[in-house]
Motif scaffolding. Structure first.
Motif, PDB file in Angstrom:
ATOM      1  N   GLY A 103       0.812  -1.214   0.000  1.00  0.00           N
ATOM      2  CA  GLY A 103       0.000   0.000   0.000  1.00  0.00           C
ATOM      3  C   GLY A 103       0.843   1.260   0.000  1.00  0.00           C
ATOM      4  N   SER A 105       3.894   1.574  -1.228  1.00  0.00           N
ATOM      5  CA  SER A 105       4.513   1.723  -2.553  1.00  0.00           C
ATOM      6  C   SER A 105       3.516   2.265  -3.565  1.00  0.00           C
ATOM      7  CB  SER A 105       5.074   0.382  -3.018  1.00  0.00           C
ATOM      8  OG  SER A 105       4.029  -0.568  -3.169  1.00  0.00           O
ATOM      9  N   GLU A 106       2.258   1.849  -3.483  1.00  0.00           N
ATOM     10  CA  GLU A 106       1.234   2.398  -4.367  1.00  0.00           C
ATOM     11  C   GLU A 106       0.966   3.868  -4.051  1.00  0.00           C
ATOM     12  OE1 GLU A 106      -0.423   1.069  -7.018  1.00  0.00           O
ATOM     13  OE2 GLU A 106       1.035  -0.563  -6.868  1.00  0.00           O
ATOM     14  N   ARG A 107       1.045   4.213  -2.785  1.00  0.00           N
ATOM     15  CA  ARG A 107       0.898   5.626  -2.404  1.00  0.00           C
ATOM     16  C   ARG A 107       2.047   6.457  -2.959  1.00  0.00           C
ATOM     17  NH1 ARG A 107      -3.456   8.619  -0.374  1.00  0.00           N
ATOM     18  NH2 ARG A 107      -2.590  10.563   0.463  1.00  0.00           N
ATOM     19  N   ARG A 109       3.759   5.721  -5.574  1.00  0.00           N
ATOM     20  CA  ARG A 109       3.598   5.733  -7.037  1.00  0.00           C
ATOM     21  C   ARG A 109       2.662   6.840  -7.470  1.00  0.00           C
ATOM     22  NH1 ARG A 109       1.876   0.383 -10.621  1.00  0.00           N
ATOM     23  NH2 ARG A 109       2.087   1.383 -12.694  1.00  0.00           N
ATOM     24  N   THR A 214      -3.397  -2.790   3.179  1.00  0.00           N
ATOM     25  CA  THR A 214      -2.993  -2.332   1.846  1.00  0.00           C
ATOM     26  C   THR A 214      -3.854  -1.160   1.399  1.00  0.00           C
ATOM     27  OG1 THR A 214      -2.279  -4.575   1.277  1.00  0.00           O
ATOM     28  CG2 THR A 214      -2.648  -3.048  -0.542  1.00  0.00           C
ATOM     29  N   ARG A 218      -2.832   3.010   1.137  1.00  0.00           N
ATOM     30  CA  ARG A 218      -3.024   3.689  -0.160  1.00  0.00           C
ATOM     31  C   ARG A 218      -4.123   4.742  -0.099  1.00  0.00           C
ATOM     32  NH1 ARG A 218      -3.806   6.579  -3.468  1.00  0.00           N
ATOM     33  NH2 ARG A 218      -3.754   6.357  -5.759  1.00  0.00           N
ATOM     34  N   SER A 233      -6.159   2.536 -11.470  1.00  0.00           N
ATOM     35  CA  SER A 233      -5.221   2.507 -10.350  1.00  0.00           C
ATOM     36  C   SER A 233      -5.877   1.931  -9.094  1.00  0.00           C
ATOM     37  CB  SER A 233      -4.704   3.919 -10.063  1.00  0.00           C
ATOM     38  OG  SER A 233      -5.787   4.794  -9.748  1.00  0.00           O
ATOM     39  N   THR A 234      -7.118   2.290  -8.846  1.00  0.00           N
ATOM     40  CA  THR A 234      -7.819   1.748  -7.678  1.00  0.00           C
ATOM     41  C   THR A 234      -8.104   0.266  -7.858  1.00  0.00           C
ATOM     42  OG1 THR A 234      -8.823   3.912  -7.260  1.00  0.00           O
ATOM     43  CG2 THR A 234      -9.847   2.001  -6.220  1.00  0.00           C
ATOM     44  N   VAL A 237      -5.012  -1.658  -7.006  1.00  0.00           N
ATOM     45  CA  VAL A 237      -4.783  -1.774  -5.563  1.00  0.00           C
ATOM     46  C   VAL A 237      -5.737  -2.801  -4.957  1.00  0.00           C
ATOM     47  CG1 VAL A 237      -4.822  -0.537  -3.368  1.00  0.00           C
ATOM     48  CG2 VAL A 237      -3.925   0.590  -5.417  1.00  0.00           C
ATOM     49  N   THR A 241      -4.707  -6.246  -3.082  1.00  0.00           N
ATOM     50  CA  THR A 241      -5.231  -6.604  -1.756  1.00  0.00           C
ATOM     51  C   THR A 241      -5.795  -8.016  -1.759  1.00  0.00           C
ATOM     52  OG1 THR A 241      -5.776  -4.273  -1.357  1.00  0.00           O
ATOM     53  CG2 THR A 241      -6.834  -5.912   0.063  1.00  0.00           C
TER      54      THR A 241
END
Length: 261
Positions: A103, A105-107, A109, A214, A218, A233-234, A237, A241
């Motif tokens: 989570g 890392s996605e944030r 990104r 996660t 994010r 993108s969502t 994620v 998860t």
């Protein structure tokens, strides 16, 4: 001087026979003085073994000795080795940190990362420590619960403090994530109180709570997740998860299968 073979040989006395018939005169007299027809007198002449005094430790009950040994061990061991302070489930660290790392890392990104992630991580780790200590406290006997209560209160208080700090940094809407966590953790603790902490249901609830981190890392604001639910993108994620949940729940099923075999 030679001996005439026709003369009778003197009888030989064998002490192993225990009789006085063939004993020499002087020895027979001594034995006759010892052997009597009175059994009481014979008993008085018998040699009694020396009395052995019991040691002082033998008079102490075994349970008292055990309690003293346990008290001495508790007094000499470091505080972090006491039950409840350090979790013993080393395999849970991967399940604890992997969802948060994905989570975060996605944030990053999305170029929206911040220092609040550090306080969120501390809140998450300390919350797991509090959950572990609470599980141990629920499984303990009433006599041992008072000494295992401090880790629960300490970790729960520290986790709550970092949670409030995170909410102050990123937004108070973060507290809405408490709603999905409460039923998962509550059901898991209920299973612990009924001795089913190692059941598949308990493992599934624990993995679901861990995987939810996660989305929290994010989307600290749940409304942002709902508002961008249809975006790619969502969806990515959400897929990550579900993949985290499937992987760790699969490991639980695999371990259960290996134990049964």
């Amino acid at each position: 001087m030679t001996t005439d073979p026709t003369l009778p040989m003197p009888p030989q006395w064998d002490a192993r026979q225990g009789t006085l018939e063939d004993a020499p005169d002087d020895l027979a007299l001594d034995l006759a003085e010892v052997e009597t027809d009175d059994p009481d007198q014979d008993a008085d002449l018998a040699v009694e073994p020396p009395a052995v005094e019991p040691s002082p430790a033998a008079a102490i009950p075994s349970n008292t000795v055990d309690e003293q040994a346990v008290a001495q061990t508790k007094a000499t061991r470091p505080w972090w080795k006491a039950p409840g302070w350090v979790p013993k489930q080393h395999g849970a660290w991967a399940m604890l940190l992997t969802p948060f790392a994905i989570g975060a890392s996605e944030r990053a990104r999305a170029n929206t990362a911040g220092w609040w992630l550090v306080s969120l991580l501390l809140c998450w780790v300390l919350g797991y420590f509090a959950f572990n200590a609470a599980s141990l406290w629920l499984r303990s006997t009433p006599r041992r619960r008072p000494e295992r209560q401090l880790p629960v209160l300490a970790y729960a208080g520290a986790s709550a403090a970092f949670g409030i700090l995170t909410a102050a940094l990123v937004g108070w809407s973060l507290l809405w994530w408490i709603l999905p966590f409460l039923p998962l953790l509550g059901a898991t603790l209920w299973l612990v109180t009924h001795g089913k902490e190692r059941s598949v249901a308990s493992g599934g609830l624990t993995v679901a709570a861990a995987s939810l981190m996660t989305l929290v890392a994010r989307f600290p604001d749940p409304s942002a997740l709902l508002g961008t639910f249809d975006t790619s993108s969502t969806q990515r994620v959400i897929g990550l998860t579900l993949a985290v949940f499937g992987y760790f729940f699969g490991t639980i099923l695999y371990v259960k299968t290996m134990i049964r075999e």
